[in-house]
Structure formats: C-alpha cells, structure tokens
Design a protein around this motif. Structure first.
Motif, PDB file in Angstrom:
ATOM      1  N   ILE A  82      48.145  26.761  45.825  1.00 30.69           N
ATOM      2  CA  ILE A  82      47.040  26.344  45.139  1.00 30.69           C
ATOM      3  C   ILE A  82      47.483  25.854  43.419  1.00 30.69           C
ATOM      4  O   ILE A  82      48.595  26.408  43.184  1.00 30.69           O
ATOM      5  CB  ILE A  82      46.005  27.286  44.951  1.00 30.69           C
ATOM      6  CG1 ILE A  82      46.434  28.540  44.291  1.00 30.69           C
ATOM      7  CG2 ILE A  82      45.538  27.486  46.472  1.00 30.69           C
ATOM      8  CD1 ILE A  82      45.167  29.839  43.774  1.00 30.69           C
ATOM      9  N   GLN A  83      46.662  25.002  42.982  1.00 32.56           N
ATOM     10  CA  GLN A  83      46.686  24.560  41.692  1.00 32.56           C
ATOM     11  C   GLN A  83      45.769  25.418  40.634  1.00 32.56           C
ATOM     12  O   GLN A  83      44.607  25.431  40.925  1.00 32.56           O
ATOM     13  CB  GLN A  83      46.665  22.853  41.397  1.00 32.56           C
ATOM     14  CG  GLN A  83      47.637  22.332  42.423  1.00 32.56           C
ATOM     15  CD  GLN A  83      49.137  22.688  42.016  1.00 32.56           C
ATOM     16  OE1 GLN A  83      49.658  22.704  40.978  1.00 32.56           O
ATOM     17  NE2 GLN A  83      49.930  22.762  43.035  1.00 32.56           N
ATOM     18  N   PRO A  84      46.205  26.286  39.930  1.00 33.59           N
ATOM     19  CA  PRO A  84      45.414  27.037  39.248  1.00 33.59           C
ATOM     20  C   PRO A  84      44.788  26.597  38.009  1.00 33.59           C
ATOM     21  O   PRO A  84      45.027  26.570  36.917  1.00 33.59           O
ATOM     22  CB  PRO A  84      46.102  28.278  38.950  1.00 33.59           C
ATOM     23  CG  PRO A  84      47.670  27.962  38.655  1.00 33.59           C
ATOM     24  CD  PRO A  84      47.680  26.779  39.593  1.00 33.59           C
ATOM     25  N   LYS A  85      43.690  25.605  38.291  1.00 41.90           N
ATOM     26  CA  LYS A  85      43.183  24.948  37.250  1.00 41.90           C
ATOM     27  C   LYS A  85      41.525  25.025  37.496  1.00 41.90           C
ATOM     28  O   LYS A  85      40.931  25.395  38.672  1.00 41.90           O
ATOM     29  CB  LYS A  85      43.348  23.316  37.389  1.00 41.90           C
ATOM     30  CG  LYS A  85      44.711  22.972  37.132  1.00 41.90           C
ATOM     31  CD  LYS A  85      44.991  21.669  37.403  1.00 41.90           C
ATOM     32  CE  LYS A  85      46.637  21.345  37.269  1.00 41.90           C
ATOM     33  NZ  LYS A  85      47.038  20.012  37.619  1.00 41.90           N
ATOM     34  N   GLY A  86      40.729  24.918  36.470  1.00 42.91           N
ATOM     35  CA  GLY A  86      39.213  25.033  36.386  1.00 42.91           C
ATOM     36  C   GLY A  86      39.049  26.652  36.072  1.00 42.91           C
ATOM     37  O   GLY A  86      39.674  27.272  35.973  1.00 42.91           O
ATOM     38  N   GLU A  87      37.631  26.943  36.684  1.00 46.23           N
ATOM     39  CA  GLU A  87      37.007  28.212  36.596  1.00 46.23           C
ATOM     40  C   GLU A  87      37.592  29.033  37.312  1.00 46.23           C
ATOM     41  O   GLU A  87      37.858  28.818  38.523  1.00 46.23           O
ATOM     42  CB  GLU A  87      35.803  27.816  36.223  1.00 46.23           C
ATOM     43  CG  GLU A  87      35.170  29.604  36.185  1.00 46.23           C
ATOM     44  CD  GLU A  87      33.458  29.308  35.955  1.00 46.23           C
ATOM     45  OE1 GLU A  87      32.893  30.454  36.020  1.00 46.23           O
ATOM     46  OE2 GLU A  87      32.999  28.083  36.254  1.00 46.23           O
ATOM     47  N   VAL A  88      38.194  30.056  36.806  1.00 42.18           N
ATOM     48  CA  VAL A  88      38.826  31.177  37.754  1.00 42.18           C
ATOM     49  C   VAL A  88      37.718  32.370  38.058  1.00 42.18           C
ATOM     50  O   VAL A  88      37.022  32.552  37.242  1.00 42.18           O
ATOM     51  CB  VAL A  88      40.076  31.838  36.894  1.00 42.18           C
ATOM     52  CG1 VAL A  88      39.488  32.675  35.686  1.00 42.18           C
ATOM     53  CG2 VAL A  88      40.826  33.009  37.988  1.00 42.18           C
ATOM     54  N   ASN A  89      37.793  32.984  39.364  1.00 40.61           N
ATOM     55  CA  ASN A  89      36.952  33.701  39.691  1.00 40.61           C
ATOM     56  C   ASN A  89      37.770  35.385  39.766  1.00 40.61           C
ATOM     57  O   ASN A  89      38.841  35.519  40.420  1.00 40.61           O
ATOM     58  CB  ASN A  89      36.275  33.582  41.078  1.00 40.61           C
ATOM     59  CG  ASN A  89      35.226  34.459  41.642  1.00 40.61           C
ATOM     60  OD1 ASN A  89      34.970  35.230  40.614  1.00 40.61           O
ATOM     61  ND2 ASN A  89      35.024  34.788  42.756  1.00 40.61           N
ATOM     62  N   HIS A  90      37.293  36.149  38.555  1.00 39.64           N
ATOM     63  CA  HIS A  90      37.893  37.578  38.617  1.00 39.64           C
ATOM     64  C   HIS A  90      37.369  38.382  39.741  1.00 39.64           C
ATOM     65  O   HIS A  90      36.450  38.887  39.805  1.00 39.64           O
ATOM     66  CB  HIS A  90      37.617  38.212  37.223  1.00 39.64           C
ATOM     67  CG  HIS A  90      38.332  37.345  36.206  1.00 39.64           C
ATOM     68  ND1 HIS A  90      39.363  37.778  35.578  1.00 39.64           N
ATOM     69  CD2 HIS A  90      37.890  36.246  35.339  1.00 39.64           C
ATOM     70  CE1 HIS A  90      39.571  36.904  34.518  1.00 39.64           C
ATOM     71  NE2 HIS A  90      38.618  35.920  34.542  1.00 39.64           N
ATOM     72  N   VAL A  91      38.007  38.464  40.869  1.00 37.64           N
ATOM     73  CA  VAL A  91      37.816  39.188  42.002  1.00 37.64           C
ATOM     74  C   VAL A  91      38.637  40.501  42.029  1.00 37.64           C
ATOM     75  O   VAL A  91      39.713  40.704  41.787  1.00 37.64           O
ATOM     76  CB  VAL A  91      38.159  38.502  43.410  1.00 37.64           C
ATOM     77  CG1 VAL A  91      37.758  39.210  44.656  1.00 37.64           C
ATOM     78  CG2 VAL A  91      37.529  37.239  43.453  1.00 37.64           C
ATOM     79  N   GLU A  92      37.986  41.740  42.266  1.00 41.82           N
ATOM     80  CA  GLU A  92      38.401  43.023  42.052  1.00 41.82           C
ATOM     81  C   GLU A  92      39.111  43.140  43.611  1.00 41.82           C
ATOM     82  O   GLU A  92      38.792  42.819  44.765  1.00 41.82           O
ATOM     83  CB  GLU A  92      37.227  44.025  42.113  1.00 41.82           C
ATOM     84  CG  GLU A  92      36.559  44.042  40.849  1.00 41.82           C
ATOM     85  CD  GLU A  92      37.792  44.083  39.588  1.00 41.82           C
ATOM     86  OE1 GLU A  92      38.700  45.073  39.756  1.00 41.82           O
ATOM     87  OE2 GLU A  92      37.628  43.725  38.547  1.00 41.82           O
ATOM     88  N   VAL A  93      40.305  43.976  43.549  1.00 42.09           N
ATOM     89  CA  VAL A  93      41.138  44.312  44.640  1.00 42.09           C
ATOM     90  C   VAL A  93      40.191  45.216  45.551  1.00 42.09           C
ATOM     91  O   VAL A  93      39.922  46.216  45.206  1.00 42.09           O
ATOM     92  CB  VAL A  93      42.453  44.903  44.456  1.00 42.09           C
ATOM     93  CG1 VAL A  93      43.194  45.084  45.707  1.00 42.09           C
ATOM     94  CG2 VAL A  93      43.286  43.931  43.338  1.00 42.09           C
ATOM     95  N   PRO A  94      39.787  45.004  46.865  1.00 37.77           N
ATOM     96  CA  PRO A  94      39.129  45.774  47.788  1.00 37.77           C
ATOM     97  C   PRO A  94      39.789  47.175  48.003  1.00 37.77           C
ATOM     98  O   PRO A  94      40.845  47.219  48.228  1.00 37.77           O
ATOM     99  CB  PRO A  94      38.579  44.907  48.694  1.00 37.77           C
ATOM    100  CG  PRO A  94      39.788  43.750  49.250  1.00 37.77           C
ATOM    101  CD  PRO A  94      40.326  43.828  47.447  1.00 37.77           C
ATOM    102  N   ASP A  95      38.927  48.152  48.637  1.00 34.82           N
ATOM    103  CA  ASP A  95      39.619  49.344  49.063  1.00 34.82           C
ATOM    104  C   ASP A  95      40.326  48.773  50.466  1.00 34.82           C
ATOM    105  O   ASP A  95      39.734  48.258  51.268  1.00 34.82           O
ATOM    106  CB  ASP A  95      38.314  50.272  49.301  1.00 34.82           C
ATOM    107  CG  ASP A  95      37.850  50.774  48.004  1.00 34.82           C
ATOM    108  OD1 ASP A  95      38.530  50.799  47.148  1.00 34.82           O
ATOM    109  OD2 ASP A  95      36.798  51.360  47.793  1.00 34.82           O
TER     110      ASP A  95
END
Length: 297
Positions: A166-179
């Motif tokens: 992927i190209q890390p551009k634009g708005e990032v989503n801060h996703v927590e690491v799941p259990d």
C-alpha cells in the motif's frame, strides 16, 4: 572452489538488525500497530473469524540503497491467521483400477474453489481396507480433506492470509492491536547487515552451473545459501524450488523479497514452532502482485 563456480550468481542479501519496542505506524516491524487507511479495520480470517497476526510490515523506502525501487514503493504488509480452526479444503476420491491394472488407481482431489487435480498412486501405498475395496468395486471411496487455518495461511494466495503493498498517504486510521490467542512483542527493523548470498544446488543448475554430488553436500556450499531471516538474495528452499505464478501474467514470481525462518535466534516467530521457512516473492512486472508461502522440513 565452489564459490568461484557460483561467482556469476552471487547476490547481496541483508540480515535485519532488530530492536524491541514500538515506533511509528509506517516502520518496518513484526507485531504491533501498523498503517491502515481511514475506514479500514484489523484483518480477520474469513474462515474462523479470528484476527490475523501481523507477521511483517516492511517499509520499502527504508531498504538498503542498492534495493531502491527494485520492489517498488510503499509498505508491504503480511497478516496470517494462526488458528487451529479446521476447514474443509476438498475431497479425496479413489476410483476403480486405472486401465485394467489393479496395482494403480486414479486419485482425484477436488477443491472448494473448483480447482481439481488428478494423479495416479500405487495400491501399495493404500491401507489394507482401501485395497480390498478397489478390485471390481464401482463405488468410489470418498474422504474429506481437512486443514487448519494456520496451515492454509502458509499457502500462496490463501484466504487465511493478507499480503499487500500500500501507499501510506492520506488519513491514517489508528487501529488498536486486537486480543489474540498468541501474542508476540513488537520488534523493529532498525538497520541491515549486508551479506553475500548464493543459490541452492538445484537453482544453480537452472542457471547452467553443474556441480558434482560431492560439491552439493559440502559444508562450503551449504553455508553459501544463507538460512534464517534475510532480505533479498536467494531463497533457501526447505524442499524444492516452487515459485508461484503471477495471477496477472502467469509468469514465475521469482523476485525474492524476504525469508522468514523461526529458530533459536529468531526475529520473527513464524512459521510455526521452527517447522519450516516462509518466503515472500513478487512479480517483477506487476510489483503489486506479492505472495507468501511456507515450506516445511
């Protein structure tokens, strides 16, 4: 010397330099938080509905200078399911004797994705119960093939894995690491140690280098094809040479990106329990086409 015979096939490879701890979302790492686009969620296995583990994120802009743009740009991300959830992968059918010969039977394996293959096996390989059912029996012997999610994740293009660039551009989503059932500490790749790498005997022969049987098993030759975790170079095949084909152009995906091998000094705890070697390869023409698969010893 064997090394001199293989000099034209020498490639540079790099061992990762690792530090424990977390960093930015676009850092090269195993486990931990990674880059997701706005609206994306953590990958979940479609078979068992469990979250997949981040096996590797590789920032292609932070590789050694000599690899600049060879693999393209962006972030390579690999997630794999590690569940023991059992899934049906196909059926195993024994037909009547092939061509009138009672010592051979046709074996048909039909997969759920409608792909099927036919092979011939010797009846000596069958159990006594199976052999008794073959002569004159018009009814096939049918057996379901069962696999686990984590084994499926070790196969190229499996639904139990996600691999992408992927190209890390634009708005990032801060996703927590799941259990997850198995958790591993985040490890960062903070640098690279350059090494020389050479192909295994079978792959060298494909390039016209014929080695004696003595050379193939010599300690010198074995050490030339580096085991363990490495970037670029040559695959250290645990079994036979087995590059998958690009889904777009059907050519071998033989642009070798990364090798994962669990051992006592492992950086990436994958594949499972030190049983094999994992490979990430790419189509040299279609750089977004990447594949991950394992071979077991």
């Amino acid at each position: 010397m064997v090394k001199n015979q293989l000099s034209d096939l020498k490639r540079q490879a790099w061992k990762p330099i690792i530090l424990d701890g977390e960093s930015t979302l676009d850092a090269s790492k195993t486990s931990g938080k990674v880059w997701f686009f706005n609206g994306e969620t953590w990958p979940v296995c479609p078979n068992c509905q469990n979250p997949m583990r981040l096996v590797l994120q590789l920032n292609l802009q932070q590789l050694p200078d000599s690899l600049e743009e060879i693999f393209g740009s962006g972030l390579l991300q690999l997630f794999c399911c590690e569940s023991n959830f059992e899934i049906k992968t196909g059926s195993f059918t024994l037909r009547e004797p092939m061509g009138g010969y009672s010592d051979r039977v046709i074996c048909i394996t039909a997969y759920e994705d409608e792909f099927s293959e036919t092979t011939v096996i010797e009846t000596s390989e069958l159990s006594e119960e199976e052999s008794e059912l073959i002569p004159g029996n018009p009814e096939p012997i049918l057996e379901e093939l069962i696999d686990t999610c984590w084994m499926q994740a070790c196969k190229a293009f499996s639904t139990s894995q996600v691999i992408r660039i992927i190209q890390p551009k634009g708005e990032v989503n801060h996703v927590e690491v799941p259990d997850m059932e198995k958790t591993f500490p985040t490890k960062l790749i903070v640098g690279w140690e350059e090494i020389e790498d050479y192909p295994c005997p079978d792959e060298a022969e494909q390039y016209g280098i014929l080695l004696s049987d003595e050379d193939k098993v010599s300690s010198e030759f074995i050490l030339l094809n580096n085991v363990g975790d490495k970037l670029a170079g040559w695959p250290c095949w645990a079994q036979n040479i087995d590059y998958p084909k690009c889904p777009l152009c059907k050519q071998k995906m033989d642009q070798f990106i990364f090798q994962l091998e669990e051992c006592e000094t492992t950086n990436f705890p994958y594949p499972h329990s030190g049983l094999g070697v994992g490979y990430i390869v790419q189509c040299s023409t279609h750089k977004k086409q990447v594949a991950f698969f394992c071979q077991f010893t």
